[in-house]
Enzyme design. Structure first.
Site, PDB file in Angstrom:
ATOM      1  N   SER A  42      10.603   8.254 -29.377  1.00 42.07           N
ATOM      2  CA  SER A  42      11.312   8.294 -30.653  1.00 42.07           C
ATOM      3  C   SER A  42      11.849   9.701 -30.916  1.00 42.07           C
ATOM      4  CB  SER A  42      10.344   7.890 -31.772  1.00 42.07           C
ATOM      5  OG  SER A  42      11.033   7.645 -32.981  1.00 42.07           O
ATOM      6  N   GLN A 119      20.282  11.125 -30.879  1.00 41.94           N
ATOM      7  CA  GLN A 119      20.488  10.584 -32.218  1.00 41.94           C
ATOM      8  C   GLN A 119      21.392  11.538 -32.991  1.00 41.94           C
ATOM      9  OE1 GLN A 119      17.492  10.836 -35.556  1.00 41.94           O
ATOM     10  NE2 GLN A 119      17.322   8.637 -35.175  1.00 41.94           N
ATOM     11  N   TYR A 200      18.851   9.957 -45.096  1.00 42.13           N
ATOM     12  CA  TYR A 200      19.900  10.897 -44.761  1.00 42.13           C
ATOM     13  C   TYR A 200      21.263  10.305 -45.151  1.00 42.13           C
ATOM     14  CZ  TYR A 200      15.978  13.203 -42.599  1.00 42.13           C
ATOM     15  OH  TYR A 200      14.764  13.801 -42.398  1.00 42.13           O
ATOM     16  N   ARG A 248      20.017   3.471 -36.028  1.00 46.52           N
ATOM     17  CA  ARG A 248      18.713   3.426 -36.696  1.00 46.52           C
ATOM     18  C   ARG A 248      18.937   3.115 -38.168  1.00 46.52           C
ATOM     19  NH1 ARG A 248      13.389   7.265 -36.148  1.00 46.52           N
ATOM     20  NH2 ARG A 248      13.040   5.756 -34.470  1.00 46.52           N
TER      21      ARG A 248
END
Length: 375
Positions: A42, A119, A200, A248
């Site tokens: 992750s 990411q 975010y 995500r």
């Protein structure tokens, strides 16, 4: 019992046991990419970059998990703009000078059997904060902080109030994501994930808890989803057809008026139409002090629901620490892969040790394969 505590003869006995068909250690294909197993690392912020440039810390941190047998290793949330960093020492890919240090890392990951993933994100109103060991709250402008951006001028908790994003800001943001995708491809990443979770910026726009705008980017679900969909479309347009795109999401805000998983199912169907290949399912992040019923695999039911109702492959996250539990998640169809975070911090060789525990085909590290016989 980890290999490091076993005598060589005991390791040989373990390897001699009949091997089992273990779904956790079966390969997974997405477009032209295949991961050797479904144990994935992750993304975890390291707060150790210099002006966004990854350092030797990132090489060792990410590289050791590839050596340890993980099928996919995802770099931490990497900002598409300097003002999108969570903290001043966070990684970035907003400049061409970031490409070479990332390329050094992706080459090492691939050489050691892992798929290299990144990411991409922007922290929005949660940007410009101290890294955990330096303090809490917003970093003042005169101490290296910067003005932040959000859907509105409403702050997150005690953090500084952001500016409300204008149409110009949003157009520039989509462009920044697109340019970051191009640099990521040049740096050798094989998978790109768009970060639309954890409170975010994209998540802020998606959530009715935060997004109270009354223009084309606020109000209805369609309007709140607009920015995320524009970013995904721009990203997919910059990526090779053979390259997988992940997103995500936070499947719930853990707040009565927040987004729920039913709305996320709608979003995932739209993402699927736009070429997204897998949903990385997490929760929370938009509410400062939510009540979350945590426990092993507490977010897995969200992954299972999204997978079942959309047909989209998913990755499950959240306090998945035991190999038997991880195998059950995959074999039961609740997810296609597991994102292991904290346990990979404790044990970079979690995948290798899990394969031994589950009696899957052993993961061999040639450089560590009985070197005492050669000394």
């Amino acid at each position: 019992m980890p290999h490091s505590t076993l005598h060589a003869s005991q390791v040989d006995q373990i390897h001699a046991r009949p091997q089992r068909q273990v779904q956790l250690f079966s390969p997974m294909s997405l477009r032209a990419i295949e991961t050797r197993n479904r144990v994935w690392v992750s993304p975890m912020c390291q707060h150790s970059a210099i002006d966004g440039h990854p350092t030797d810390w990132h090489l060792v941190h990410l590289g050791s998990r590839a050596v340890g047998g993980a099928g996919l290793v995802m770099a931490e949330s990497t900002s598409v703009r300097a003002d999108g960093r969570i903290a001043p020492y966070d990684a970035g890919i907003w400049a061409d000078s970031h490409i070479a240090p990332w390329a050094r890392i992706t080459e090492f990951l691939r050489e050691n059997g892992a798929v290299a993933a990144i990411q991409l994100g922007h922290a929005g109103r949660k940007a410009s904060t101290y890294r955990p060991w330096d303090g809490t709250g917003s970093v003042p402008i005169d101490a290296g902080g910067w003005p932040t951006l959000g859907p509105t001028a409403e702050p997150f908790g005690v953090l500084h109030a952001p500016s409300s994003a204008t149409d110009k800001d949003l157009k520039e943001l989509v462009q920044a994501f697109a340019d970051a995708v191009t640099r990521s491809v040049m740096a050798g990443f094989e998978v790109i994930e768009i970060h639309a979770a954890h409170g975010y910026l994209l998540h802020q726009f998606l959530s009715p808890v935060v997004n109270t705008r009354t223009d084309n980017y606020g109000g209805s679900f369609e309007n709140r989803a607009r920015l995320t969909l524009e970013v995904v479309e721009a990203a997919r347009a910059r990526m090779p057809e053979s390259m997988p795109l992940f997103v995500r999401v936070s499947a719930t805000d853990w707040e009565n008026q927040g987004r729920d998983v039913e709305e996320i199912v709608r979003l995932v169907n739209l993402l699927k139409e736009r070429g997204v290949d897998l949903i990385d399912v997490s929760t929370g992040g938009n509410v400062a002090q939510p009540t979350i019923p945590t426990g092993p695999g507490y977010q897995v039911p969200f992954s299972a629901k999204i997978r079942q109702e959309t047909g989209m492959p998913t990755a499950a996250v959240g306090l998945i620490t035991d190999p038997t539990h991880a195998e059950a998640i995959i074999s039961s169809g609740n997810a296609d892969a597991v994102m292991i975070g904290r346990r990979h911090l404790d044990d970079p060789y979690w995948a290798k040790n899990a394969a031994t525990q589950l009696r899957a085909e052993p993961i061999r590290i040639l450089q560590y394969d009985r070197p005492e016989l050669r000394n």
